[in-house]
Design an enzyme around this catalytic site. Structure first.
Site, PDB file in Angstrom:
ATOM      1  N   ARG A   1      49.050  52.685  35.817  1.00 10.13           N
ATOM      2  CA  ARG A   1      47.634  52.363  36.036  1.00 10.13           C
ATOM      3  C   ARG A   1      46.751  53.520  35.582  1.00 10.13           C
ATOM      4  O   ARG A   1      45.689  53.313  34.992  1.00 10.13           O
ATOM      5  CB  ARG A   1      47.388  52.038  37.519  1.00 10.13           C
ATOM      6  CG  ARG A   1      48.013  50.705  37.929  1.00 10.13           C
ATOM      7  CD  ARG A   1      48.094  50.539  39.433  1.00 10.13           C
ATOM      8  NE  ARG A   1      46.801  50.477  40.085  1.00 10.13           N
ATOM      9  CZ  ARG A   1      46.610  50.653  41.386  1.00 10.13           C
ATOM     10  NH1 ARG A   1      47.651  50.921  42.172  1.00 10.13           N
ATOM     11  NH2 ARG A   1      45.414  50.564  41.896  1.00 10.13           N
TER      12      ARG A   1
ATOM     13  N   ARG B   1      49.992  46.177  48.578  1.00 12.38           N
ATOM     14  CA  ARG B   1      49.856  45.820  47.164  1.00 12.38           C
ATOM     15  C   ARG B   1      51.089  46.269  46.390  1.00 12.38           C
ATOM     16  O   ARG B   1      51.550  47.386  46.534  1.00 12.38           O
ATOM     17  CB  ARG B   1      48.615  46.511  46.575  1.00 12.38           C
ATOM     18  CG  ARG B   1      47.330  45.814  46.915  1.00 12.38           C
ATOM     19  CD  ARG B   1      46.152  46.589  46.435  1.00 12.38           C
ATOM     20  NE  ARG B   1      46.205  46.917  45.018  1.00 12.38           N
ATOM     21  CZ  ARG B   1      45.174  47.410  44.332  1.00 12.38           C
ATOM     22  NH1 ARG B   1      44.032  47.642  44.951  1.00 12.38           N
ATOM     23  NH2 ARG B   1      45.292  47.679  43.051  1.00 12.38           N
TER      24      ARG B   1
ATOM     25  N   ARG C   1      47.277  54.618  51.128  1.00 13.70           N
ATOM     26  CA  ARG C   1      46.709  53.262  51.241  1.00 13.70           C
ATOM     27  C   ARG C   1      47.824  52.257  51.556  1.00 13.70           C
ATOM     28  O   ARG C   1      47.648  51.372  52.396  1.00 13.70           O
ATOM     29  CB  ARG C   1      46.003  52.890  49.922  1.00 13.70           C
ATOM     30  CG  ARG C   1      45.416  51.498  49.926  1.00 13.70           C
ATOM     31  CD  ARG C   1      44.311  51.353  48.919  1.00 13.70           C
ATOM     32  NE  ARG C   1      44.796  51.145  47.570  1.00 13.70           N
ATOM     33  CZ  ARG C   1      44.013  51.127  46.486  1.00 13.70           C
ATOM     34  NH1 ARG C   1      42.719  51.347  46.606  1.00 13.70           N
ATOM     35  NH2 ARG C   1      44.515  50.916  45.292  1.00 13.70           N
TER      36      ARG C   1
ATOM     37  N   ARG D   1      36.290  47.591  32.628  1.00 13.24           N
ATOM     38  CA  ARG D   1      37.386  48.550  32.513  1.00 13.24           C
ATOM     39  C   ARG D   1      37.760  48.829  31.056  1.00 13.24           C
ATOM     40  O   ARG D   1      38.671  49.614  30.808  1.00 13.24           O
ATOM     41  CB  ARG D   1      38.614  47.985  33.213  1.00 13.24           C
ATOM     42  CG  ARG D   1      38.957  48.675  34.543  1.00 13.24           C
ATOM     43  CD  ARG D   1      40.051  47.857  35.150  1.00 13.24           C
ATOM     44  NE  ARG D   1      40.892  48.491  36.082  1.00 13.24           N
ATOM     45  CZ  ARG D   1      40.877  48.255  37.395  1.00 13.24           C
ATOM     46  NH1 ARG D   1      39.956  47.481  37.916  1.00 13.24           N
ATOM     47  NH2 ARG D   1      41.779  48.792  38.163  1.00 13.24           N
TER      48      ARG D   1
ATOM     49  N   LYS E   1      36.484  53.606  44.858  1.00 13.94           N
ATOM     50  CA  LYS E   1      35.466  52.633  44.424  1.00 13.94           C
ATOM     51  C   LYS E   1      35.353  51.484  45.435  1.00 13.94           C
ATOM     52  O   LYS E   1      34.259  51.089  45.805  1.00 13.94           O
ATOM     53  CB  LYS E   1      35.807  52.040  43.044  1.00 13.94           C
ATOM     54  CG  LYS E   1      35.882  53.016  41.911  1.00 13.94           C
ATOM     55  CD  LYS E   1      36.087  52.312  40.570  1.00 13.94           C
ATOM     56  CE  LYS E   1      37.393  51.555  40.450  1.00 13.94           C
ATOM     57  NZ  LYS E   1      38.620  52.360  40.525  1.00 13.94           N
TER      58      LYS E   1
HETATM   59  P1  AMP Z   1      42.187  47.104  41.259  1.00 14.74           P
HETATM   60  O1  AMP Z   1      42.270  46.375  42.554  1.00 14.74           O
HETATM   61  O2  AMP Z   1      40.789  47.301  40.772  1.00 14.74           O
HETATM   62  O3  AMP Z   1      42.959  48.405  41.293  1.00 14.74           O
HETATM   63  O4  AMP Z   1      42.905  46.185  40.158  1.00 14.74           O
HETATM   64  C1  AMP Z   1      44.262  45.822  40.282  1.00 14.74           C
HETATM   65  C2  AMP Z   1      44.780  45.305  38.965  1.00 14.74           C
HETATM   66  O5  AMP Z   1      44.040  44.135  38.590  1.00 14.74           O
HETATM   67  C3  AMP Z   1      44.635  46.256  37.788  1.00 14.74           C
HETATM   68  O6  AMP Z   1      45.685  47.199  37.703  1.00 14.74           O
HETATM   69  C4  AMP Z   1      44.652  45.260  36.630  1.00 14.74           C
HETATM   70  O7  AMP Z   1      45.954  44.778  36.372  1.00 14.74           O
HETATM   71  C5  AMP Z   1      43.847  44.103  37.185  1.00 14.74           C
HETATM   72  N1  AMP Z   1      42.401  44.276  36.925  1.00 14.74           N
HETATM   73  C6  AMP Z   1      41.410  44.451  37.839  1.00 14.74           C
HETATM   74  N2  AMP Z   1      40.227  44.558  37.254  1.00 14.74           N
HETATM   75  C7  AMP Z   1      40.453  44.454  35.923  1.00 14.74           C
HETATM   76  C8  AMP Z   1      39.606  44.513  34.786  1.00 14.74           C
HETATM   77  N3  AMP Z   1      38.285  44.709  34.880  1.00 14.74           N
HETATM   78  N4  AMP Z   1      40.192  44.368  33.557  1.00 14.74           N
HETATM   79  C9  AMP Z   1      41.513  44.161  33.429  1.00 14.74           C
HETATM   80  N5  AMP Z   1      42.361  44.122  34.466  1.00 14.74           N
HETATM   81  C10 AMP Z   1      41.842  44.263  35.716  1.00 14.74           C
END
Ligand code: AMP
Length: 196
Positions: free
Chosen positions: A150, A139, A127, A88, A13
């Site tokens: 996740r 990360r 990654r 999400r 994404k």
């Molecule tokens: P990402 O970079 O999109 O993989 O997000 C990393 C982490 O941020 C996720 O595992 C969640 O802990 C938090 N996070 C990101 N976007 C959301 C969302 N829309 N709702 C809740 N938690 C989020």
């Protein structure tokens, strides 16, 4: 153009959102990036989100909805935006509907990147390796143990969104296992068809 990209962690994404943002001259709104920036800056939101993110769980709907509502009112979002990693949960999806209708703007497309779960852990590990090799920070949640959580969160809370948007006649799917260029081309095809 207002676009939502759906798909599990590691589906691509972020990569696709960045490419589309560059091409269309609209911002990529990644809630993950915004939350990581808040953690880095040590803000109140960052302090509350850090442990939850490190554990691979989802940050509360209230926090994330507030961040997005504020962000889409920035001038650079006037011509559109790409939501990457948001919504999400079903509560967040309802919040998007409300936010957009309050502002009299419409969503153009919801595109799901369909991927094979078995490939995802490998992508996440790569990654992390790529970031390390490039001297960038790795990360904390890009490791197999946290990734499992996740993915569980994804199936429990995010996967139902495909049904939510399908029922609204909005869902488009793209093969996320193809090459990065091929995925971008397929997304562009969907956007062109939707615009007609
Ligand atoms: P990402 O970079 O999109 O993989 O997000 C990393 C982490 O941020 C996720 O595992 C969640 O802990 C938090 N996070 C990101 N976007 C959301 C969302 N829309 N709702 C809740 N938690 C989020």
């Amino acid at each position: 153009m207002r676009l939502i990209l759906l798909g599990p962690p590691g589906a691509g994404k972020g990569t696709q959102a960045q490419r589309l943002a560059d091409k269309h001259g609209i911002p990529q709104l990644s809630t993950g990036d915004m939350l990581r920036a808040a953690v880095q800056a040590g803000t109140e939101v960052g302090k509350r989100a850090k442990a939850v993110m490190d554990a691979g769980e989802l940050v509360s709907d209230a926090i994330v909805n507030a961040i997005v509502a504020e962000r889409i009112d920035q001038p650079d979002c006037a011509r559109g935006f790409i939501l990457d990693g948001y919504p999400r949960t079903l509560v967040q999806a309802d919040a998007v509907e409300a936010m957009l209708s309050e502002r009299n703007i419409a969503l153009d497309s919801v595109i799901e990147l369909v991927v094979d779960d078995k490939a995802l852990v490998g992508r996440i590990v790569k990654r992390a390796e790529d970031a390390k090799a490039a001297g960038q920070p790795v990360r904390k949640d890009d490791n197999p143990a946290v990734f499992e959580e996740r993915l569980r969160e994804y199936y429990k809370k995010t996967a139902p969104l495909t049904g939510y948007y399908y029922a609204k006649g909005r869902l488009k799917t793209v093969d996320g296992m193809a090459s990065i260029d091929a995925v971008t081309a397929e997304i562009e095809g969907v956007l062109a068809a939707t615009a007609k």
